[in-house]
Design a protein around this motif. Structure first.
Motif, PDB file in Angstrom:
ATOM      1  N   ARG A 748      -2.866  -3.457  -9.913  1.00  0.00           N
ATOM      2  CA  ARG A 748      -1.984  -4.610 -10.075  1.00  0.00           C
ATOM      3  C   ARG A 748      -0.544  -4.246  -9.719  1.00  0.00           C
ATOM      4  N   GLU A 749      -0.065  -3.109 -10.231  1.00  0.00           N
ATOM      5  CA  GLU A 749       1.332  -2.728  -9.989  1.00  0.00           C
ATOM      6  C   GLU A 749       1.571  -2.394  -8.519  1.00  0.00           C
ATOM      7  N   ALA A 750       0.591  -1.781  -7.882  1.00  0.00           N
ATOM      8  CA  ALA A 750       0.746  -1.411  -6.475  1.00  0.00           C
ATOM      9  C   ALA A 750       0.773  -2.640  -5.573  1.00  0.00           C
ATOM     10  N   ALA A 751       0.143  -3.706  -6.031  1.00  0.00           N
ATOM     11  CA  ALA A 751       0.081  -4.915  -5.197  1.00  0.00           C
ATOM     12  C   ALA A 751       1.394  -5.679  -5.177  1.00  0.00           C
ATOM     13  N   GLU A 752       2.277  -5.400  -6.135  1.00  0.00           N
ATOM     14  CA  GLU A 752       3.538  -6.141  -6.223  1.00  0.00           C
ATOM     15  C   GLU A 752       4.539  -5.557  -5.231  1.00  0.00           C
ATOM     16  N   HIS A 759       5.745  -2.265   3.524  1.00  0.00           N
ATOM     17  CA  HIS A 759       4.310  -2.056   3.746  1.00  0.00           C
ATOM     18  C   HIS A 759       3.545  -2.511   2.509  1.00  0.00           C
ATOM     19  N   LEU A 760       2.266  -2.788   2.692  1.00  0.00           N
ATOM     20  CA  LEU A 760       1.374  -3.024   1.566  1.00  0.00           C
ATOM     21  C   LEU A 760       0.686  -1.700   1.220  1.00  0.00           C
ATOM     22  N   LYS A 761       0.642  -1.399  -0.053  1.00  0.00           N
ATOM     23  CA  LYS A 761       0.122  -0.104  -0.478  1.00  0.00           C
ATOM     24  C   LYS A 761      -1.407  -0.101  -0.471  1.00  0.00           C
ATOM     25  N   ARG A 762      -1.936   1.003  -0.045  1.00  0.00           N
ATOM     26  CA  ARG A 762      -3.388   1.201  -0.106  1.00  0.00           C
ATOM     27  C   ARG A 762      -3.714   1.880  -1.439  1.00  0.00           C
ATOM     28  N   VAL A 763      -4.683   1.354  -2.150  1.00  0.00           N
ATOM     29  CA  VAL A 763      -5.113   1.950  -3.420  1.00  0.00           C
ATOM     30  C   VAL A 763      -6.582   2.340  -3.306  1.00  0.00           C
ATOM     31  N   ILE A 764      -6.853   3.582  -3.640  1.00  0.00           N
ATOM     32  CA  ILE A 764      -8.227   4.069  -3.778  1.00  0.00           C
ATOM     33  C   ILE A 764      -8.411   4.372  -5.259  1.00  0.00           C
ATOM     34  N   ALA A 765      -9.376   3.749  -5.885  1.00  0.00           N
ATOM     35  CA  ALA A 765      -9.539   3.913  -7.329  1.00  0.00           C
ATOM     36  C   ALA A 765     -11.008   4.115  -7.680  1.00  0.00           C
ATOM     37  N   GLU A 766     -11.276   5.217  -8.383  1.00  0.00           N
ATOM     38  CA  GLU A 766     -12.617   5.451  -8.944  1.00  0.00           C
ATOM     39  C   GLU A 766     -12.469   5.372 -10.446  1.00  0.00           C
TER      40      GLU A 766
END
Length: 1007
Positions: A748-752, A759-766
């Motif tokens: 959520r925070e990275a999308a803001e 740039h839009l941030k890429r998030v990889i989450a496991e």
């Protein structure tokens, strides 16, 4: 000099060997024409055996079906499985078998008839090789053998002792077996050939036992603990045997147990009360490359003992298994690659054994006529007393040979296994494999190969080659992904004493280094911090592993700016150079393997046997991603006349890694080096409780050559510093492994979009899982129980891939649960550094409290089937098993991350799949089944990122098992897979018009 005497010995015995072998071979071929005439009237068991000899594909499917057969509970089930295993789609069938299987409905009369016919044939086959279902049947078999002037040894079938209750039962059953055999022997008349030798009586009772069956947790890593537990039970067996006048022989099993087995027996049989006994024996397997040296060592030991014991010399029954295991672990293959080498080694071991008959008695176990003839030739030439040699065969395997050996005047002992069909099935499969193998002497003799070929002296260069060939490497991964020739790092083989001792010693060495301070690494310098946190040993929280400096927000800002400054140069650094830095890091990890394991043991409570594969995984990530980036760097060209088109990749920029504590080395290494090798400047923020291990990773990366500013070690509070870096406009991507709560917040925070962010941030989450294993009614329960226990309670259930639910089909529910409970009860709980420990502590007090709260919730929802006590000091939680759990219960839906297992009953396989898919997670799952259609259904419909069939569900291996899930288990491609690095890269395409004034370069055009 040694070679010369060996040649003299070969020449000395060869002529007599050939003469005796021809006599024996002639006897084994009597009445062959009669049997040829009766071939058309063969029984179904003979037909099955014949078909498997002539059709390799059918052999595999038939043996798989036979393995499964005892678990099937109705004729309809048998008929259905026959069709699934033996359909025209899977294998080419003989006409008779195809006709039998041509029924539409397994419940139909033809289906029932087929099931009855084939199951009866398999049972008949089993009784050919198994001496009886119970002791009374075995006694009748023995009495028949004695009428033929043959003696025996009895072995209780059962491949796996999974629980301590089973280990104790194993001992009690042998005590009872010896008692009943002794009582029966009192009515037997004396047979001079087998009951006495050299004027002395021989025991009329002999049993063969497996050392590992005396202790369910027998483990070479815990050599001392295994020895202590096993030895006391063996003493009890041997004392009772002496009272009854029974002989005891110790079988040899898998290679990993060999050295420890010999060590235990050598110590035990030097004890005063056993030292003078001659009615004991051990087994050596000639297919092992080091068996000749083992025999030489045993001879020297026997000289020290001063009293002979018997060595049963066999060729070995686990060749396929040993070869496969070595290949999977990338270890040296312990067995000879070629059957002729085993035969040659058997002969030289026979010679060595018989030429030392005053120290060791010989029991020559073989169905190869030449092998037995060779032993007879030596025995006669050396005039060896009758007490010091006997010849052995397996029950049902070489009846004519056994009779011919009796006729030669030798004591013949028949190895007689007994027991129920299910535990005996693995034994039966081994016998069928042996009988139907192309290299089997029995098969070659049946095929009437030329006598000169059958009796030729075995010759092999493998006996003089000190190094075995490298294991066969898998040549491809999934062909839909790409061709792959990646070689994984080898885990430590703790069955080797030297390696085991090195690993345990490293823990004590590292302990001398505890309490140091580890500071953040920013722009190539270690910087002081105002805040620190103590990293504690979860097995003993009073022990401080290290003091970790915590970054402030201002210092985090410095780190980000340093990364920004370093990025242009790192981006332009050649891929080969970046990849080679990773390879150097991998080499450094290999050099420091034992030390890194020790840090994990002490800082995160991970037992050594679990820590070592994690070092391998970290090494694999470095080497695999180096290879992968070199592949991706080539890009893709699609040129046409007058136009070039290039598709290639560039790094994203600044990359933040937020790593977990449960895989404190492998996961941060994998995420970090993936980011680095793709050209991104990378900040590693580890979990606070595993920050010392992350600091060791930082040391390695710096030593490998990572430039300052390119990689930075930034421990800090997740809620402040971590959140600041996630939101920072200069950060391009975040790679996270951890809880669902934190992962979703990062997402959520990275999308803001932040001010100044372009740039839009890429998030990889496991983000973990609620992983289920399904166990159906056809499963191998030995395998299933062990796999579930390992998956659920290994590292105290703190792996994201751990099994927290087991869904069991109703027909086997009670049986499975009872064994599961006892197997779990048998686990050793204690400090991670103890080699006997299987269940160590949980990571910290917060985790301990959370798990305990879930246990209390579980008690309101279901039944506590087992709750094991745990040590008071340290963050321990004993394994807990809940039964009667509803699929919708909280303990069946919510991630607990601890040693808590929910057992759910399903009425059928459809319902089992429904339950398995009913959570919000989709990480790993498992299936134990021998039903092909169930395996197919699971592959299609079990909603998990990683599905494991008939094996435990933890311990993914880089390249072999790319790892990651979907739904709320995570977002992103699989770690250790062929598309993982793409997430760290921006794809670019460049198209250039190369036409000028109507002409363009044409590659390959004539001048």
């Amino acid at each position: 000099m040694v070679v010369q005497s060996q040649r003299i010995s070969d020449t000395r015995y060869e002529a007599q060997t050939q003469a005796i072998a021809r006599q024996l071979l002639s006897a084994t071929r009597e009445n062959r024409n009669f049997f040829s005439q009766m071939r058309d009237q063969m029984r179904w068991d003979d037909k099955l055996l014949g078909w498997t000899m002539s059709n390799p594909g059918l052999r595999v499917q038939m043996f798989r079906f036979i393995d499964c057969l005892p678990a099937l509970r109705s004729k309809a089930e048998i008929a259905r499985h026959m069709q699934e295993y033996l359909s025209d789609e899977t294998v080419e069938l003989p006409g008779a078998l195809k006709g039998m299987l041509n029924f539409a409905n397994p419940d139909s009369m033809p289906g029932q008839l087929a099931a009855t016919t084939v199951s009866g044939a398999v049972e008949t086959l089993a009784h050919k090789y198994i001496a009886g279902d119970n002791i009374q049947q075995v006694i009748k078999t023995i009495e028949q053998l004695r009428k033929q002037k043959m003696t025996y040894t009895v072995d209780l079938l059962g491949e796996a002792v999974v629980t301590e209750a089973e280990a104790k039962l194993y001992l009690e059953r042998y005590l009872d077996l010896m008692q009943q055999l002794t009582e029966a022997s009192q009515r037997w008349s004396t047979v001079d050939l087998i009951d006495q030798a050299d004027g002395e009586p021989l025991p009329k009772v002999q049993v063969s036992v497996k050392l590992t069956a005396f202790y369910s947790q027998f483990d070479p890593l815990d050599a001392k603990g295994s020895e202590e537990r096993v030895s006391e039970r063996i003493r009890r067996l041997l004392r009772r045997a002496q009272e009854l006048g029974a002989a005891v022989h110790f079988d040899m099993e898998q290679y990993s147990y060999k050295d420890l087995t010999l060590t235990i027996l050598k110590k035990l049989l030097l004890e005063e009360e056993f030292r003078h006994r001659t009615d004991l024996g051990v087994t050596l397997q000639a297919y092992l490359r080091d068996s000749y040296n083992d025999l030489k060592d045993l001879i020297e030991w026997a000289k020290q003992r001063g009293t002979p014991l018997t060595v049963r010399l066999v060729k070995g029954a686990y060749w396929d298994q040993e070869t496969i295991k070595a290949n999977q672990h990338h270890w040296d293959v312990p067995v000879f690659a070629h059957k002729v080498s085993t035969d040659a080694n058997f002969e030289r071991m026979t010679r060595l054994l018989l030429e030392n008959h005053e120290y060791l008695y010989a029991a020559i176990g073989s169905h190869n006529v030449r092998s037995q003839a060779h032993a007879i030739a030596i025995a006669r030439d050396l005039n060896i007393p009758r007490r010091r040699i006997e010849l052995q065969v397996l029950y049902g395997m070489a009846d004519k040979l056994a009779k011919a050996l009796v006729d030669q005047g030798f004591r013949v002992r028949v190895y007689c296994p007994y027991g129920e069909l299910i535990p005996g099935m693995a034994y039966l499969i081994r016998r069928l494999l042996e009988n139907t193998a192309n290299t089997s002497f029995l098969r070659q003799n049946l095929e009437e190969r030329p006598i000169e070929e059958l009796l030729a002296p075995p010759e092999s260069t493998e006996l003089t080659d000190p190094k075995p060939p490298n294991p066969t490497r898998p040549s491809t991964q999934n062909s839909k992904l790409k061709t792959q020739n990646f070689t994984n790092a080898s885990d430590t083989d703790f069955a080797i004493a030297e390696k085991r001792d090195r690993g345990l010693a490293a823990i004590q060495t590292v302990r001398q280094q505890l309490g140091k301070t580890y500071l953040p690494l920013v722009n190539g310098e270690y910087i002081n911090t105002l805040d620190h946190v103590d990293s504690l040993n979860p097995s003993n929280p009073t022990e401080v592993i290290g003091q970790v400096g915590l970054l402030s927000i201002e210092q985090a800002e410095q780190a980000i700016q340093a990364a920004k400054a370093a990025f242009p140069a790192w981006k332009k650094t050649p891929v080969k150079e970046r990849a080679n830095i990773l390879r150097r890091a991998a080499d450094l990890m290999e050099e420091r393997r034992a030390e890194l394991c020790a840090w994990m043991v002490l800082e995160t409570g991970k037992p050594l046997g679990q820590a070592d594969p994690e070092v391998s995984e970290a090494i694999d990530f470095c080497r695999y991603y180096a290879d992968e980036m070199e592949r991706l760097e080539q890009g893709v060209n699609y040129d046409v006349v007058g136009e070039t088109n290039r598709y290639h990749y560039q790094p994203r920029g600044i990359s933040l890694i937020i790593s977990p504590w449960n895989f404190p080395l492998a996961i941060p290494t994998g995420m970090t080096v993936a980011s680095l090798v793709t050209g991104n400047c990378t900040l590693l923020k580890p979990a606070e409780v595993s920050s010392v291990i992350a600091a060791k990773l930082a040391e390695i990366l710096v030593a490998a050559g990572i430039p300052k500013g390119v990689f930075q070690y930034v421990p800090g509070k997740g809620s402040t510093v971590g959140s600041h870096m996630v939101r920072h406009p200069e950060v391009h991507m975040i790679t996270f492994t951890g809880s669902q709560e934190v992962g979703c917040r990062i997402y959520r925070e990275a999308a803001e979009l932040q001010p100044g962010q372009k740039h839009l941030k890429r998030v990889i989450a496991e983000m973990g899982g609620k992983n289920a294993i399904i166990v159906d009614e056809s499963a191998d329960l030995d395998q299933a129980v062990q796999g579930v226990v390992y998956s659920a309670f290994g590292y105290s259930g703190q792996k994201c891939s751990a099994c927290s639910r087991v869904i069991v089909l109703e027909p086997i529910y009670e049986t499975f649960v009872n064994r599961l409970i006892e197997a779990t009860r048998s686990l050793n709980i204690g400090a991670a550094e103890q080699p006997s420990t299987q269940v160590g502590p949980v990571i910290d007090a917060n985790a301990q409290q959370r798990i305990r709260e879930y246990i209390e919730i579980g008690k309101t929802e279901s039944t506590v089937a087992l709750e094991l006590p745990a040590p008071e000091s340290g963050y321990f939680v004993g394994p807990v098993i809940f039964t009667d759990v509803a699929a919708t219960a909280r303990i069946a839906q919510e991630e607990i991350f601890g040693p808590v297992l929910a057992v759910i009953k399903a009425s059928n396989f459809d319902q089992a799949l429904e339950f398995a898919n009913s959570t919000n997670f989709a990480l790993t799952g498992g299936l134990y089944s021998r039903t092909p259609s169930h395996i197919d259904r699971a592959q299609a419909d079990f909603e998990v990122g990683n599905l494991y069939v008939n094996r435990h569900i933890t311990g993914a291996i880089v390249a072999r098992h790319p790892f990651g899930g979907f739904k709320l288990s995570g977002v992103g491609s699989k770690a250790g897979g062929p598309d993982y690095l793409l997430q760290f890269l921006e794809p670019r395409h460049i198209s250039e018009n190369v036409q000028r004034q109507g002409f363009a370069p044409i590659e390959g055009a004539e001048q």
